[in-house]
Design a protein around this motif. Structure first.
Motif, PDB file in Angstrom:
ATOM      1  N   VAL A 391       0.856  -1.185   0.000  1.00 50.93           N
ATOM      2  CA  VAL A 391       0.000   0.000   0.000  1.00 50.93           C
ATOM      3  C   VAL A 391       0.888   1.230   0.000  1.00 50.93           C
ATOM      4  CG1 VAL A 391      -1.790   1.303   1.199  1.00 50.93           C
ATOM      5  CG2 VAL A 391      -1.830  -1.209   1.240  1.00 50.93           C
ATOM      6  N   PHE A 413     -10.118   8.702   5.485  1.00 49.70           N
ATOM      7  CA  PHE A 413      -9.254   7.535   5.617  1.00 49.70           C
ATOM      8  C   PHE A 413     -10.113   6.295   5.818  1.00 49.70           C
ATOM      9  CE2 PHE A 413      -9.894   9.079   9.945  1.00 49.70           C
ATOM     10  CZ  PHE A 413     -10.199   7.919  10.639  1.00 49.70           C
ATOM     11  N   THR A 414      -9.463   5.149   5.694  1.00 51.71           N
ATOM     12  CA  THR A 414     -10.088   3.874   6.050  1.00 51.71           C
ATOM     13  C   THR A 414      -9.204   3.195   7.094  1.00 51.71           C
ATOM     14  OG1 THR A 414      -8.939   2.679   4.283  1.00 51.71           O
ATOM     15  CG2 THR A 414     -11.104   3.622   3.760  1.00 51.71           C
ATOM     16  N   THR A 415      -9.740   2.168   7.749  1.00 51.42           N
ATOM     17  CA  THR A 415      -8.965   1.467   8.785  1.00 51.42           C
ATOM     18  C   THR A 415      -8.704   0.025   8.372  1.00 51.42           C
ATOM     19  OG1 THR A 415     -11.026   0.965   9.968  1.00 51.42           O
ATOM     20  CG2 THR A 415      -9.793   2.905  10.676  1.00 51.42           C
ATOM     21  N   ASN A 416      -8.397  -0.161   7.085  1.00 51.78           N
ATOM     22  CA  ASN A 416      -8.191  -1.522   6.568  1.00 51.78           C
ATOM     23  C   ASN A 416      -6.771  -1.748   6.063  1.00 51.78           C
ATOM     24  OD1 ASN A 416      -8.512   0.231   4.397  1.00 51.78           O
ATOM     25  ND2 ASN A 416      -9.606  -1.254   3.126  1.00 51.78           N
ATOM     26  N   PHE A 417      -5.799  -1.082   6.733  1.00 48.83           N
ATOM     27  CA  PHE A 417      -4.420  -1.377   6.361  1.00 48.83           C
ATOM     28  C   PHE A 417      -4.141  -2.847   6.677  1.00 48.83           C
ATOM     29  CE2 PHE A 417       0.126  -1.802   6.962  1.00 48.83           C
ATOM     30  CZ  PHE A 417       0.635  -1.110   5.869  1.00 48.83           C
ATOM     31  N   GLY A 441      -3.604   4.389  -1.268  1.00 56.47           N
ATOM     32  CA  GLY A 441      -4.709   4.668  -0.366  1.00 56.47           C
ATOM     33  C   GLY A 441      -4.251   5.293   0.936  1.00 56.47           C
ATOM     34  N   LYS A 443      -4.742   4.456   4.339  1.00 57.60           N
ATOM     35  CA  LYS A 443      -5.229   3.357   5.167  1.00 57.60           C
ATOM     36  C   LYS A 443      -4.521   3.369   6.526  1.00 57.60           C
ATOM     37  CE  LYS A 443      -6.302   0.416   1.198  1.00 57.60           C
ATOM     38  NZ  LYS A 443      -6.232  -0.951   0.620  1.00 57.60           N
ATOM     39  N   TYR A 445      -4.209   1.444  10.487  1.00 59.80           N
ATOM     40  CA  TYR A 445      -4.416   0.186  11.213  1.00 59.80           C
ATOM     41  C   TYR A 445      -4.837   0.539  12.631  1.00 59.80           C
ATOM     42  CZ  TYR A 445      -4.007  -4.609  12.756  1.00 59.80           C
ATOM     43  OH  TYR A 445      -4.304  -5.860  13.240  1.00 59.80           O
TER      44      TYR A 445
END
Length: 567
Positions: A391, A413-417, A441, A443, A445
């Motif tokens: 990523v 943001f997303t929390t799918n690292f 992205g 991303k 964690y």
């Protein structure tokens, strides 16, 4: 009886806390970011400075003190400042990386950083965390013990900060923009510097070479900081032993060496005893360059360690030339390994044992296929990219990550690292071309508050194996193991040091190798983890942890300050 005991303990805790607060001080500073003309390597150019100084002012305090720094941006670029290595317990709004914990300070605006020096002693530093502005905007940050608390190695006669840097004849921002446009590697520097000066091995630099004066028998504490934008550096003093006593604001079990190596972002405290015949000795730094066939600045910066009683040339009356320093070859990984494996904490430490989060992050460079042309001048008509677990990190622009989290701004943001690489492969061997292109992205964690975290950082050979200095904001961590090749959990874990590993905030992942770190996620906030080679950062070699407030916490993270810069 139990109630009385509880009341007594509370009273003692309050008394100790009050005593600590009485001894603590608050230090106020004003940093004026401005353009300043500076001459180096025979030419003058304007650079960005703080208070007209290059390097910038040294910040000092004692363990437990608070620093309040008002930053006024009178420059032409957006800027933010990062206090590298400060753990920022419950003060994430003061950490500084742009678009992570704040939006940058715009020209004409200001922002006040406030944080406490909490349970750290030694040498850290501060620097710009916007674009490549830290090429000239940086300075030392020294944390001394509390009053009446001695150093564990005795009181030195002198303390001297040594900031190692890089210098370009051209405009650094123009070099950055060219690299971003073409997708190729940036032009490497024209010189290295010690405390802002290249030294007398470069043109037009002899008269300004930095000098450190010592008396015979002096014990000198050198606080060495690698502030270089892109380069790991060897450092030595001719004919003198260096005794390593600390790194990244943590004490170490002392050991002696002729040379040390620092990755960008790292600090090392060394003691030098002036026990050689009175003379002039070169203090020198040069590159440790581990990537195969990658161009780099193969020059040497110098300062002079000068004994106050040394004789001049009796015939000419002039100063004798300094004694040359012996430095390793630029690719001497053996010397680097011999140095790093000696780093130990002074005594047994509390390393997290029962691991809640076991993470495996690949780090390294990759490429992005594109149509041949002026914007695709990387290897074989591609663009450089960099990634962790495939990523490539994209910095947001409409809000900082910390603001987006605490204010509930969606879509930032997303929390799918991924906790492990999406595809398992021979990380340091021949990597299939299909694995060279990362995804892009923003991303994060997510870590549970109080979790015991282990992270394996694995170098990759997607483009070339290389030593990567990885910095984690908001935390110091224990380095429990490192080695070469691909990490093998079945065999390598048996060699972990769980007794006295060193504690760092920036760790060099060995070229073609791996390193394992452990920490407790006890500091709420959004914390960037990234390669401290800035060209790698702009290509995406980063990720971020989200640590939420834990249940039953006595003090949680406060809302954003009123003067927090807006995007």
């Amino acid at each position: 009886m139990a109630e009385c005991t509880s009341i007594l303990l509370c009273f003692l805790f309050t008394l100790i806390s009050a005593t600590s607060l009485v001894n603590a001080e608050t230090h106020y500073h004003e940093f004026n970011v401005q353009e300043t003309p500076v001459k180096r390597l025979c030419r003058t150019k304007n650079i960005l400075t703080v208070n007209g100084q290059f390097p910038g002012p040294t910040l000092e305090g004692r363990n437990g003190d608070t620093l309040v720094i008002k930053v006024i941006n009178n420059g032409q670029y957006n800027i933010s400042l990062h206090w590298h290595g400060i753990q920022q317990m419950r003060t994430p709004w003061a950490d500084g990386p742009e678009y992570i914990t704040q939006c940058p300070i715009q020209p004409g605006a200001s922002y006040t950083y406030s944080y406490t020096l909490d349970n750290q002693e030694g040498t850290l530093w501060w620097h710009a965390h916007s674009r490549w502005l830290r090429a000239t905007v940086y300075g030392a940050l020294i944390i001394r013990p509390k009053p009446s608390v001695p150093y564990p190695f005795g009181q030195p006669n002198k303390e001297i900060p040594i900031l190692l840097g890089e210098w370009w004849k051209g405009d650094v921002d123009a070099i950055l923009q060219q690299a971003l446009f073409t997708g190729a590697g940036p032009n490497f520097s024209d010189a290295y510097t010690i405390n802002g000066q290249p030294g007398d091995l470069y043109r037009c630099s002899s008269k300004d070479t930095v000098k450190f004066y010592v008396d015979p028998g002096d014990t000198v504490l050198f606080r060495v900081i690698n502030a270089a934008l892109h380069q790991q550096l060897f450092f030595t003093v001719a004919e003198h032993l260096l005794t390593v006593v600390g790194a990244d604001a943590d004490y170490l079990k002392p050991f002696s060496t002729r040379v040390i190596m620092l990755g960008p972002g790292q600090t090392t405290d060394v003691l030098l005893i002036a026990d050689q015949p009175p003379a002039r000795y070169y203090t020198a730094a040069t590159a440790y360059a581990s990537a195969q066939n990658a161009p780099f600045d193969n020059t040497t910066t110098t300062a002079i360690l000068e004994y106050t009683s040394f004789p001049c040339d009796s015939k000419t009356g002039s100063f004798l030339k300094p004694i040359l320093a012996q430095l390793p070859a630029f690719n001497d990984t053996t010397t680097v390994t011999a140095f790093t494996t000696q780093l130990r904490s002074p005594s047994r430490v509390e390393v997290p044992i029962d691991i809640d989060e076991n993470l495996f992050f690949t780090v390294g460079l990759g490429i992005v296929n594109c149509n041949p042309g002026p914007r695709c001048q990387g290897p074989n008509g591609t663009r450089f990219a960099a990634s962790m677990n495939n990523v490539s990190f994209v910095f947001p622009r409409r809000a900082s990550l910390l603001q987006a989290y605490y204010q509930g701004i969606p879509g930032v943001f997303t929390t799918n690292f991924p906790p492990v690489p999406p595809i398992k492969f021979d990380y340091t061997g021949n990597v299939p071309r299909a694995l060279s292109q990362p995804t892009f992205g923003t991303k994060l964690y997510k870590l549970n508050f109080g979790a015991n975290v282990q992270v394996v950082l694995q170098d990759t050979g997607i483009f070339s194996t290389e030593d990567h200095p990885i910095h984690l904001h908001g935390y110091s961590f224990y380095v429990v193991g490192q080695g070469f090749g691909n990490f093998n959990p079945s065999t390598d874990t048996s060699n972990f040091n769980l007794m006295d590993p060193p504690r760092r905030n920036t760790i060099d992942v060995p070229v073609g190798g791996w390193v394992v770190i452990r920490f407790v996620a006890d500091n709420p906030g959004v914390w960037l983890m990234h390669c401290h080679i800035d060209s790698h950062l702009i290509w995406g070699l980063a990720m971020a942890f989200l640590v939420e407030n834990g249940p039953g916490m006595l003090q949680s993270v406060r809302p954003p300050p009123l003067d927090l810069p807006r995007c």
